[in-house]
Design a protein around this motif. Sequence first.
Motif, PDB file in Angstrom:
ATOM      1  N   UNK A  45      -1.583   6.586  -4.384  1.00 19.94           N
ATOM      2  CA  UNK A  45      -0.812   7.648  -3.834  1.00 19.94           C
ATOM      3  C   UNK A  45      -0.137   6.947  -2.608  1.00 19.94           C
ATOM      4  N   UNK A  46       0.416   5.831  -2.755  1.00 18.24           N
ATOM      5  CA  UNK A  46       1.385   5.259  -1.654  1.00 18.24           C
ATOM      6  C   UNK A  46       2.637   5.787  -1.543  1.00 18.24           C
ATOM      7  N   UNK A  47       3.041   5.586  -0.274  1.00 16.04           N
ATOM      8  CA  UNK A  47       4.691   5.747  -0.178  1.00 16.04           C
ATOM      9  C   UNK A  47       5.218   4.408   0.015  1.00 16.04           C
ATOM     10  N   UNK A  48       5.240   3.961   1.522  1.00 15.96           N
ATOM     11  CA  UNK A  48       5.637   2.692   1.555  1.00 15.96           C
ATOM     12  C   UNK A  48       4.366   1.672   1.249  1.00 15.96           C
ATOM     13  N   UNK A  49       4.453   0.607   1.003  1.00 18.90           N
ATOM     14  CA  UNK A  49       3.544  -0.466   0.486  1.00 18.90           C
ATOM     15  C   UNK A  49       2.345  -0.428   1.575  1.00 18.90           C
ATOM     16  N   UNK A  50       1.155  -0.162   0.967  1.00 14.29           N
ATOM     17  CA  UNK A  50      -0.197  -0.239   1.791  1.00 14.29           C
ATOM     18  C   UNK A  50      -0.248   1.129   2.423  1.00 14.29           C
ATOM     19  N   UNK A  51       0.723   2.067   2.372  1.00 13.49           N
ATOM     20  CA  UNK A  51       0.163   3.517   3.345  1.00 13.49           C
ATOM     21  C   UNK A  51       0.594   4.497   2.366  1.00 13.49           C
ATOM     22  N   UNK A  52      -0.039   5.657   2.573  1.00 11.44           N
ATOM     23  CA  UNK A  52      -0.362   6.733   1.730  1.00 11.44           C
ATOM     24  C   UNK A  52       1.090   7.381   1.649  1.00 11.44           C
TER      25      UNK A  52
END
Length: 228
Positions: free
Chosen positions: A11-18
């Motif tokens: 469920x990421x948006x930017x890489x490594x972040x939700x």
Amino acid sequence: MTTQVMIGSRFCGPPGAGNGGYCAGVAAAGMEGPVEVTLRKPLPVERALRLEQGDGVRLWDGDTLLLEAQAAALALDAPAAPSFAAAQAMSRGFAGFETHPFPACFVCGLARAAGDGLRIFAGGGDDGLVGAPWVPDHELAGGGARVRPEFLWAALDCPGYFAIARGGEKAVLGRMVGEVDPTIAPGERCVVVGWPVGRSGRKLQAGTALFDESGTRRGVSLQTWITI
């Protein structure tokens, strides 16, 4: 009350972040009416986070406050729902087909296969309105008869960005005031739209709305994006 939650890497948006909308929906779970969610830091994925519920919701990573959610008022006029066929035509103008800031985004990433990401590709004309068709996968119901609310919040997220960042500038979701009516069934033909509301310096505002196949509005949000 304190519990633990974890944002899966799916469920990421930017890489490594939700993804901001998905995370907002997780925070708003169980709250009635419009909810204002302020994203103070990127939410890390695959990490146990502390969720505190009281007069509102706060999500922590150790001593770092990541997110706050509280009941709010929301008065936002949404445009009329395009037809599903019109939304399909609008989607062919999706700016992300040419350049995409986060191609692995759960909601709008081109790198996500059908059934993995939502693949909501909101495009449109010069009037600022963008739209896309969306047919929720049965897996999004979690074994129930209705699509889970956090996925409706997620669906409301990225169309706002593509309504306001036409020049390809990168921005992240800072605040989302939203409300969803969780009556969307898996397999139902839906339409999601976004439109610009205003701009002040690095802050961009957009509105988004989700409609079911009858054209009834089932979700709406007012968003504040921060350019990076």
